[in-house]
Design a protein around this motif. Sequence first.
Motif, PDB file in Angstrom:
ATOM      1  N   ALA A 242       7.566 -12.663 -13.188  1.00 16.65           N
ATOM      2  CA  ALA A 242       7.569 -11.468 -14.030  1.00 16.65           C
ATOM      3  C   ALA A 242       6.167 -10.859 -14.090  1.00 16.65           C
ATOM      4  CB  ALA A 242       8.063 -11.807 -15.434  1.00 16.65           C
ATOM      5  N   ALA A 243       5.154 -11.724 -14.202  1.00 18.81           N
ATOM      6  CA  ALA A 243       3.777 -11.234 -14.267  1.00 18.81           C
ATOM      7  C   ALA A 243       3.401 -10.529 -12.966  1.00 18.81           C
ATOM      8  CB  ALA A 243       2.823 -12.398 -14.548  1.00 18.81           C
ATOM      9  N   VAL A 244       3.834 -11.102 -11.842  1.00  9.01           N
ATOM     10  CA  VAL A 244       3.540 -10.486 -10.545  1.00  9.01           C
ATOM     11  C   VAL A 244       4.252  -9.133 -10.428  1.00  9.01           C
ATOM     12  CG1 VAL A 244       3.880 -10.713  -8.044  1.00  9.01           C
ATOM     13  CG2 VAL A 244       3.086 -12.686  -9.382  1.00  9.01           C
ATOM     14  N   ALA A 245       5.524  -9.117 -10.789  1.00 10.28           N
ATOM     15  CA  ALA A 245       6.290  -7.873 -10.677  1.00 10.28           C
ATOM     16  C   ALA A 245       5.667  -6.776 -11.537  1.00 10.28           C
ATOM     17  CB  ALA A 245       7.742  -8.112 -11.091  1.00 10.28           C
ATOM     18  N   ALA A 246       5.274  -7.146 -12.764  1.00  9.73           N
ATOM     19  CA  ALA A 246       4.686  -6.154 -13.667  1.00  9.73           C
ATOM     20  C   ALA A 246       3.355  -5.650 -13.111  1.00  9.73           C
ATOM     21  CB  ALA A 246       4.486  -6.763 -15.053  1.00  9.73           C
ATOM     22  N   ALA A 247       2.552  -6.577 -12.580  1.00  7.04           N
ATOM     23  CA  ALA A 247       1.247  -6.178 -12.052  1.00  7.04           C
ATOM     24  C   ALA A 247       1.408  -5.291 -10.820  1.00  7.04           C
ATOM     25  CB  ALA A 247       0.425  -7.423 -11.708  1.00  7.04           C
ATOM     26  N   ARG A 248       2.354  -5.631  -9.956  1.00  5.17           N
ATOM     27  CA  ARG A 248       2.569  -4.806  -8.762  1.00  5.17           C
ATOM     28  C   ARG A 248       3.038  -3.410  -9.149  1.00  5.17           C
ATOM     29  NH1 ARG A 248       5.700  -9.278  -4.953  1.00  5.17           N
ATOM     30  NH2 ARG A 248       3.801 -10.413  -4.358  1.00  5.17           N
TER      31      ARG A 248
ATOM     32  N   VAL B 199      -6.145 -17.899  -2.776  1.00  6.68           N
ATOM     33  CA  VAL B 199      -7.019 -16.969  -3.466  1.00  6.68           C
ATOM     34  C   VAL B 199      -6.089 -15.879  -3.960  1.00  6.68           C
ATOM     35  CG1 VAL B 199      -8.905 -15.334  -3.252  1.00  6.68           C
ATOM     36  CG2 VAL B 199      -9.024 -17.543  -2.084  1.00  6.68           C
ATOM     37  N   ALA B 200      -5.908 -15.835  -5.271  1.00  5.47           N
ATOM     38  CA  ALA B 200      -4.806 -15.037  -5.792  1.00  5.47           C
ATOM     39  C   ALA B 200      -5.203 -14.238  -7.026  1.00  5.47           C
ATOM     40  CB  ALA B 200      -3.635 -15.954  -6.160  1.00  5.47           C
ATOM     41  N   ASP B 201      -4.586 -13.071  -7.147  1.00  5.48           N
ATOM     42  CA  ASP B 201      -4.534 -12.408  -8.443  1.00  5.48           C
ATOM     43  C   ASP B 201      -3.056 -12.207  -8.743  1.00  5.48           C
ATOM     44  OD1 ASP B 201      -3.750 -10.286  -6.860  1.00  5.48           O
ATOM     45  OD2 ASP B 201      -5.607  -9.142  -7.133  1.00  5.48           O
ATOM     46  N   LEU B 202      -2.765 -11.428  -9.784  1.00  2.49           N
ATOM     47  CA  LEU B 202      -1.348 -11.289 -10.114  1.00  2.49           C
ATOM     48  C   LEU B 202      -0.584 -10.550  -9.031  1.00  2.49           C
ATOM     49  CD1 LEU B 202      -1.292 -10.581 -13.959  1.00  2.49           C
ATOM     50  CD2 LEU B 202      -0.741 -12.699 -12.745  1.00  2.49           C
ATOM     51  N   VAL B 203      -1.281  -9.683  -8.303  1.00  2.99           N
ATOM     52  CA  VAL B 203      -0.571  -8.830  -7.341  1.00  2.99           C
ATOM     53  C   VAL B 203      -0.272  -9.559  -6.040  1.00  2.99           C
ATOM     54  CG1 VAL B 203      -0.715  -6.710  -5.984  1.00  2.99           C
ATOM     55  CG2 VAL B 203      -1.487  -6.735  -8.368  1.00  2.99           C
ATOM     56  N   GLY B 204      -1.241 -10.311  -5.535  1.00  2.00           N
ATOM     57  CA  GLY B 204      -1.028 -10.928  -4.229  1.00  2.00           C
ATOM     58  C   GLY B 204      -1.905 -12.137  -4.026  1.00  2.00           C
TER      59      GLY B 204
END
Lengths: 336, 832
Positions: free
Chosen positions: B823-829, B600-605
């Motif tokens: 990259a998407a995760v890093a940007a979202a975080r 169960v995921a979003d871009l952040v975690g």
Amino acid sequence: LAHGAGGKATHTLIEAVFLEAFRNPMLEPLEDGAVADGLAFTTDAFVVTPLFFPGGDIGDLAVNGTVNDLAMCGARPRYLSAGFILEEGFPVADLRRVAASMAEAARAAGVWIVTGDTKVVERGKADGCYVTTSGIGTLDRPVRLSAASARPGDAVIVSGPIGEHGITVMLARGELDIEADLRSDTAPLNTLVDVLLDACGGADGDGSGDGGAVRCLRDATRGGVATVVNEIAEASRVAVVLDEDAVPVRPAVRGACELLGIDPLYVACEGRMVAVVAGDSADAALAALRSHPLGSEAAVIGRINDDPPGLVLLRTSFGGTRIVDLLVGDPLPRIC
Amino acid sequence: MGTGRARARIRVRIRVEGIVQGVGFRPHVHSLARALGLSGWVGNDDRGVFIEAEGEPGDVARFQEDLRDQAPPLAAIHRVTATAIPACGDRGFRIAASRGGTRRFTFVPPDVATCDDCLAELFDPADRRHRHPFVNCTNCGPRFTVIRDLPYDRLATTMAGFAMCGECEREYLDPSGRRFHAQPICCPACGPVLRLLDGGLRGEGSPAHGPDAGRPGHGHASAPGLCARNGSYAHGPDLRTRNGSHLRGPDPRTPDGDGSHPGRPGAGPDGGADPIAAAVEVLRAGGVLAVKGLGGYHLAVDATDEEATRTLRSRKHREDRPFAVMVPDLSAARALCELDAEGERLLTGPQRPIVLLPRRPGAAVAGAVAPGDRRLGLMLPYTPIHHLLAAELARPYVLTSGNLSDEPIAHRDGDALSRLAGVADAFLTHDRPIHVRADDSVLLTVRGRTVPLRRSRGYAPEPLRLSPPARRAVLACGAELKSTFCLARQGHAFVSPHIGDLENYETLRSFTEGIEHLRHLLGITPALVAHDLHPEYLSTKYALDLEVPGSVELTGVQHHHAHIASCLADNQETGPVIGVAFDGLGYGTDGTIWGGEFLVADLVGFTRAGRLAPVPMPGGAAAIRQPWRMAASHLRAAYGDTLPGDLPVRARHGSRWDEVVAVAGAGTNSPLTSSAGRLFDAVAAILGLRDTVTYEGQAAVALEQCADPAEQGAYSASTVTEGSLVTIQAADLVRAVVEDTRAGAAPALVAARFHNGLAASAARVCARLGEDTGLGTVALSGGVFQNRLLLERLVAALRLRGLRVLTHRAVPPNDGGISFGQAAVAAARDTL
Ligand SMILES: [Fe+3]
Ligand SMILES: [Mg+2]
Ligand SMILES: [Zn+2]
Ligand SMILES: [Zn+2]
């Protein structure tokens, strides 16, 4: 490769904790032993399961390990201490067996076990028997061997077939139910080092290159040949290029490694060393090593290049070039 | 002109950002402005295109609309901004010189296949570029692979060493023409020289040699090269480059500079022959031809020649992995494969990828081209050299990357000539250097939709949209195999071309140098560095090594989270979703190896909500190379000691079977894995399709190919739930496979029922997670979703349950997409 694979990533616990806490010029090079005032000094703790395995036991392992660390400094091993941590209930008969093999190993290496200590801990607080040995050797030769002394053009030699100790112990645990004709390679390497240094001389460590041809000696224990050559590549800021086909591995070891999916380059030896010698002395060094029973299967397995500094490369049988990296932990598959 | 009219004029300063350089944008602006009678200028700078336009307000407004609405075919406009400035009453509209600068906000155009106009010239005997192997214009030709620096100008490309002739210069300066500021412009009088070099394999039993083979008077060292600036005639004895430097031969010691030129000093003329014709002779005679393409050297053989194809396999040390085939045109493609509209669109598009297509029964290609594969990877010619070869040979030819086994594709001349010396009988090469390596891209179509398998030449480094945008610049280091990296700034993510397996030193160097090059081109200095959690990935180690205190901030992204994030970002969504990540292996947060995950995921975690039941991989990486080991492990999990002794997979391995089972039981070098890819391996081995593999995914592909797509039956698998973690009992599927097989079911049916069963189980888990979480969208990612049958079945099953499904569009579901996801995760975080 501005940063190189390795470097910071491969900072070990040792560097992070102990080097930080104890920092001093003798510890800094993180060689096998410390050298000062004509003496070499080293210590090693031994934990092995099982305690007894084909070709040896924790006792001769503990003696040979410390003898070899001193020999790798170019020193003549002289005196050892031995410390034991025993689990309550550890059979006295086993302890006698360990002591006897330590005595035998010391005799064979020409060293004296001159002091010691024993502690018994509650059942479950230790696994049978742990042994720590420390050793003092005398620097009878004007040599200063160092992992930082390798230079482009040098040859990398291994003193014999690799991986026998590690695989023997792994199979001796009995979980695999595999029969293999294997014995640990545990052995004292001091006389083999003597033969080599007599023939080729050792570097004097001043970087002038006017010393002998042997730059560096390392016993390939934990982490195997791969780890040792990585340390040399890192310390000397050179590339080590190994030739896969030249690395001596006995068929039984190769077979077990294949079954277990383990690269023999990473398997521990307890009686094999890696020598880095000047390229033009490689033949002489090889001849000297082969004249000794422990070096009869010595082989040149690679050479030192200037680029890429800090990395170990393996030329594979296919002609490819694989990176042989320092492992951070247990080997895990990297393929997705 | 009256003063009243002069007062009515307005002037605007316009900035256009996006892919607007190297795509004929300035002549386009020029003609728009002229049509409206505006004055002013247009020019390139390092942020894109700048314009000043002056005229009557209505015309100026119209101009701005046209700018947005009528971009040239290869342009991609991301932003147009305009500010009013005082009119100055200038006359005429001109194209201004490019302006350099320190800020780099432009984009790097990808390479473009030869356009129809250039193609017409290539085959028009009356044209001055008739058979010119380097014909190009603003609508086509090399871009990313020849660009050394930005702004995109000839001097910043590998064409810098070629001085334009008078006629080319006139075309270059004519704003009304197709070659206005076409940076790689050239012609037979002034361009690079094509030549054919002997590969030096004579006398080694190869079926064919250079065209000069056997000619008396030519020893190996003095073998002549054929050369021509124009494919139709030999050029004579001059083997010097435009800038006068001597050409050098295939000497392994030749320093491998970007500007090194192949050739042999002192080689004599070879009257009458032309390099294309001679190269085609090599192919016709069953030889292996190395061809210098856009992003590197390829190896070619006649694809209808079984013997030649086998020779290529053995010389290249490539046992089974399919070769791609270049066909002259669409009708030739149709003769070999079944083509739908989407397939045709992809094949003929300006990117010219390899498209994996269903092979027609009896298609006229050698069996060794793609052994055991019902598909064929086809591509159409994308450079004039390919067009000339294809036209002359008039047969499909294998075109595979010029390398040995796992090495990266050779792209520098000296390197190619030495590395491929034992592989190619002859080299069709030239002296326009390739600055950046780029492999061919590979795509698959599934029910009219594109599944990218490798995003490389033609696509990279065109930016992908990133949402939310990166607050600080990001470098994402990717995975280990099929490696790519990604640089991100604001709303743009620049994914590198395919790099390959980092364990190979040449590839690792390509990775580190590639990062430096693209960073430099784009002017991006990363503040955030995203990496995988696998401690032994060389990309992870690279990232950790960058962390000098105060320099960059690291962010670790779990492998399967990165897969799901890449699928989210590919669809410009941010989640949360139910993510199904089925792949080979990735390092899990619990130190075991994952690969059959429900997140169960979003871009952040993410949280791990489900998985396939873990089993040991006996012998670690050895279990990847030997799928039968995974069969042993899965069968051990399914049957324990009660495994039937006469099971063929077991019988095939004799005492080795028990040893491997013991290794699994002892856990020695046998990490636990929940991998879906390894489950496919196990089933493929149980069915006797593949016991060992020579390339990644081979067994899984065999299982997919074996499956009968018409079969609707499905095995069922139970689930167990501990806490909030659902586990699919893979052992149920394995037992069903064994029992069905023992009952006499054909492998085609068993394989299909396994696919269907896994899809049904996965859909059931998703539906349950949907109920638990209230989420209605499922994102599918991971290398296993390159499996068309599984993908189709799972998408259908999810939709049937009312779930919305996200699949990949631009980046591959395999590890080639990991860097984009990171990259998407890093940007979202970073927005938190
Ligand atoms: Fe993956
Ligand atoms: Mg030691
Ligand atoms: Zn064109
Ligand atoms: Zn010209």
